[in-house]
Design a protein around this motif. Structure first.
Motif, short mmCIF file in Angstrom:
data_model
loop_
_atom_site.label_atom_id
_atom_site.label_comp_id
_atom_site.label_asym_id
_atom_site.label_seq_id
_atom_site.Cartn_x
_atom_site.Cartn_y
_atom_site.Cartn_z
N ILE A 277 -26.59 36.08 49.23
CA ILE A 277 -25.27 36.17 49.84
C ILE A 277 -25.30 35.42 51.17
O ILE A 277 -26.10 35.76 52.06
N GLN A 278 -24.45 34.44 51.32
CA GLN A 278 -24.42 33.65 52.55
C GLN A 278 -23.48 34.24 53.60
O GLN A 278 -23.68 34.04 54.79
N SER B 224 -15.62 40.14 49.32
CA SER B 224 -15.89 38.74 48.96
C SER B 224 -17.23 38.31 49.52
O SER B 224 -17.59 38.64 50.65
N CYS B 225 -17.98 37.54 48.71
CA CYS B 225 -19.28 37.02 49.11
C CYS B 225 -19.34 35.52 48.85
O CYS B 225 -18.96 35.07 47.76
N LEU B 226 -19.82 34.78 49.82
CA LEU B 226 -20.08 33.36 49.63
C LEU B 226 -21.47 33.20 49.03
O LEU B 226 -22.43 33.83 49.49
N VAL B 227 -21.58 32.35 48.00
CA VAL B 227 -22.86 32.09 47.35
C VAL B 227 -23.00 30.59 47.11
O VAL B 227 -22.01 29.84 47.18
N ASN B 228 -24.21 30.13 46.83
CA ASN B 228 -24.39 28.73 46.45
C ASN B 228 -23.53 28.42 45.23
O ASN B 228 -23.43 29.24 44.31
N ARG B 229 -22.94 27.23 45.22
CA ARG B 229 -22.02 26.90 44.13
C ARG B 229 -22.71 26.93 42.77
O ARG B 229 -22.11 27.36 41.77
N ASP B 230 -23.97 26.51 42.70
CA ASP B 230 -24.63 26.49 41.39
C ASP B 230 -24.97 27.90 40.89
O ASP B 230 -25.41 28.07 39.74
N GLN B 231 -24.77 28.93 41.72
CA GLN B 231 -24.99 30.32 41.29
C GLN B 231 -23.67 31.08 41.12
O GLN B 231 -23.69 32.26 40.79
#
Length: 595
Positions: free
Chosen positions: A371-372, A382-389
């Motif tokens: 989780i970024q 809401s959680c930001l994550v790497n796009r490829d995940q």
């Protein structure tokens, strides 16, 4: 007679056969005793063809001329639809946005509706005609053609339903209704019979492609029930009702969504003084850029980082605005992150049930997803994550909340429609007043919560499982958490802030201290805080709403410690001693739009 607005998207009018099928649906509704207004989009990929043509003749087409060009797609569709109805024995008339007097502002490409003149439409309906309305378009005060942007035909349809007092707005599309998540990503996604306006507003803004958030704003503001249905020739399935009630009053989460193409910018080393957030948001508002997540880290050594996300399509303008603002406020740098996606869960029930966040965070940790950043509201995490995940993250949270399983206590479509009718009748006077402003910013009010305390885990490792461990411990103690904000990591470390009732501060401090010892981090807490919230439909999508609150606080010399955003609420954490002044300043800032 009842009045129904039916909207048909591009895939539903992609060829002559589909146009005739849509015409038959409208005629059937009329034969059953309803007056019918149809709103149609451009045929199939016609808009894409026009955009490509513009690119072939010009590297940077003027926005006004693009609106002039793109509006022709809907004009083709409405004319063909009227012809089809005539051929099938009915009476119809096609109308452009200008002919319906759909007045907008002058923001070409993303114009907002100011008013609609309904007299001409009603006159045609009274003569027995089906009115075929061109979606996606209007005119400004100088009679320039404008377009409403992405999902503009949905917005036109629900706006017309509001102005005409329609009994329902039917949205015909190529899917069976609103699903718990995107069935193309998660095969276990399930169609819901009902979903609330509030939940759908969040889901639509988060990437649920069935409806656009601005159309849901109209539905909520004017108590319009929206019926999403499949336009297929061989189906008459009931679809999904978007109205006042959720699918189930007992379930904490009703849906999950993935915003695939997010871009993240961080303005680092910002002086931790009043006015810096204002300078940044004013620059973004001037660039007409809609900010999604806003995360402000807690200050270190008198400086803080402010991170925000925008859609990829707005990254260039947002980065330029951010760099100009950073130079003015003396920030250290502006950083652009690797491509990210945002995974979110939404549900009215989470406001009443503890432990929702920890279930989500554990699901992501078990899937190996880091989780970024985290932001929350009353009905969303809401959680930001790497796009490829991103897709794996969506599947993980959907399964964790068992959204593929139908809840035991379901709201029926009839109950949702009845509740919408009751709400419209009870709120009739206010609805009439709001119709004078249409898409203008409308605020329910400003409020101050002085019952919360702030606890932060500082310098935690930026790796999967940290947030899960923290909030599992919180949930095990039965503590209710209001705001959660995880900042963007720096040098492999991040901060996680959360607010809890003041009576639970000691327990929360103990838990966070244990986590700090476990993960070699630190602890900070603040008992006397105020959470100032501004509530109203469109506080996020109106770029000037955030600017108002930050300007008001800046002028009062009040510093913002944390920020939380949703579609209907903007919350900021301030020092407790400044709470009363902050509330007074907010009420003054929004006095002209508080209803």
């Amino acid at each position: 007679m009842s009045l129904i607005v039916q909207k048909f998207g591009g895939t539903s009018v992609a060829d002559a056969e589909k146009i005739r099928a849509a015409a038959r649906r409208a005629l059937r509704a009329q034969q059953q005793g309803a007056q019918v207004v149809m709103v149609v989009s451009a045929m199939g990929k016609n808009t894409d063809v026009l955009v490509d043509l513009a690119g072939q003749v010009c590297d940077s087409p003027p926005a006004r001329e693009m609106d002039m060009l793109l509006s022709t797609g809907e004009q083709v569709s409405v004319a063909l639809m009227a012809m089809a109805i005539h051929d099938l024995g009915g009476q119809a008339v096609s109308l452009t946005g200008a002919q319906m007097e759909i007045r907008t502002d002058s923001a070409h490409g993303k114009a907002r509706i100011r008013s609609i003149g309904a007299d001409r439409i009603r006159a045609h309906l009274e003569t027995g005609r089906i009115v075929i309305a061109a979606g996606f378009q209007g005119i400004d005060e100088d009679l320039n053609i404008t377009t409403l942007g992405r999902g503009g035909s949905d917005t036109t349809a629900v706006a017309l339903a509001a102005v005409l007092g329609a009994d329902a707005c039917e949205i015909y599309t190529d899917v069976d209704g609103v699903f718990t998540t995107d069935p193309r990503i998660e095969p276990a996604a399930r169609k819901m019979d009902c979903v609330s306006h509030d939940e759908m507003l969040e889901l639509a803004s988060l990437g649920a492609g069935v409806m656009h958030s601005r159309s849901i704003e109209f539905g909520k503001k004017f108590n319009v029930p929206i019926h999403v249905r499949n336009s297929g020739v061989f189906t008459d399935a009931p679809g999904t009702i978007i109205g006042p009630l959720p699918e189930s009053p007992d379930r904490p989460v009703s849906g999950a969504a993935l915003t695939k193409n997010e871009a993240q910018l961080t303005v680092a080393g910002v002086p931790d003084t009043p006015g810096v957030s204002l300078a940044l948001l004013e620059a973004l508002a001037t660039a007409n850029t809609t900010v999604d997540m806003i995360v402000q880290n807690r200050a270190r050594d008198g400086r803080t980082d402010i991170s925000f996300t925008v859609l990829d399509s707005e990254l260039k303008a947002a980065e330029m605005a951010a760099r100009l603002a950073a130079e003015r406020i003396g920030a250290r740098e502006v950083r652009r992150s690797e491509p990210v996606s945002k995974v979110s869960v939404v549900g009215l029930g989470m406001a009443r049930q503890a432990g929702v966040a920890q279930v989500m965070f554990r699901a992501l940790a078990d899937a190996g997803v880091n989780i970024q950043a985290i932001t929350t509201s009353e009905i969303k995490v809401s959680c930001l994550v790497n796009r490829d995940q991103g897709q794996e993250a969506l599947r993980a949270v959907h399964r964790a909340f068992e959204l593929g399983r139908e809840p035991a206590n379901c709201t029926t479509a009839g109950e949702s429609l009845a509740a919408a009718k009751e709400a419209k009748a009870a709120d009739a006077g206010a609805v009439i007043a709001r119709l004078q402003a249409m898409e203008e910013l409308s605020i329910d009010g400003c409020e101050l919560d002085e019952t919360q305390a702030l606890v932060s885990l500082r310098h935690a490792p930026d790796q999967p499982g940290i947030s899960a461990a923290v909030f599992e411990a919180i949930a095990d103690r039965g503590l209710m958490v209001d705001l959660i904000v995880q900042g963007i990591a720096e040098d492999g470390r991040t901060d996680i802030g959360l607010t809890v009732p003041r009576k639970d501060l000691a327990a929360a401090e103990q838990i966070v201290a244990e986590m700090a010892k476990r993960f070699q981090g630190g602890v900070a807490s603040e008992k006397e805080i105020g959470i100032l919230s501004v509530t109203g439909v469109g506080v996020r999508s109106h770029t000037g709403a955030a600017t108002r609150i930050f300007r008001a606080l800046s002028e009062e010399g009040i510093n913002v410690e944390l920020i939380g955003t949703s579609e209907v609420k903007l919350s900021v954490v301030v020092a407790g001693e400044h709470g009363a002044r902050a509330l007074k300043a907010a009420n003054a800032a929004f006095a002209d739009v508080i209803r």
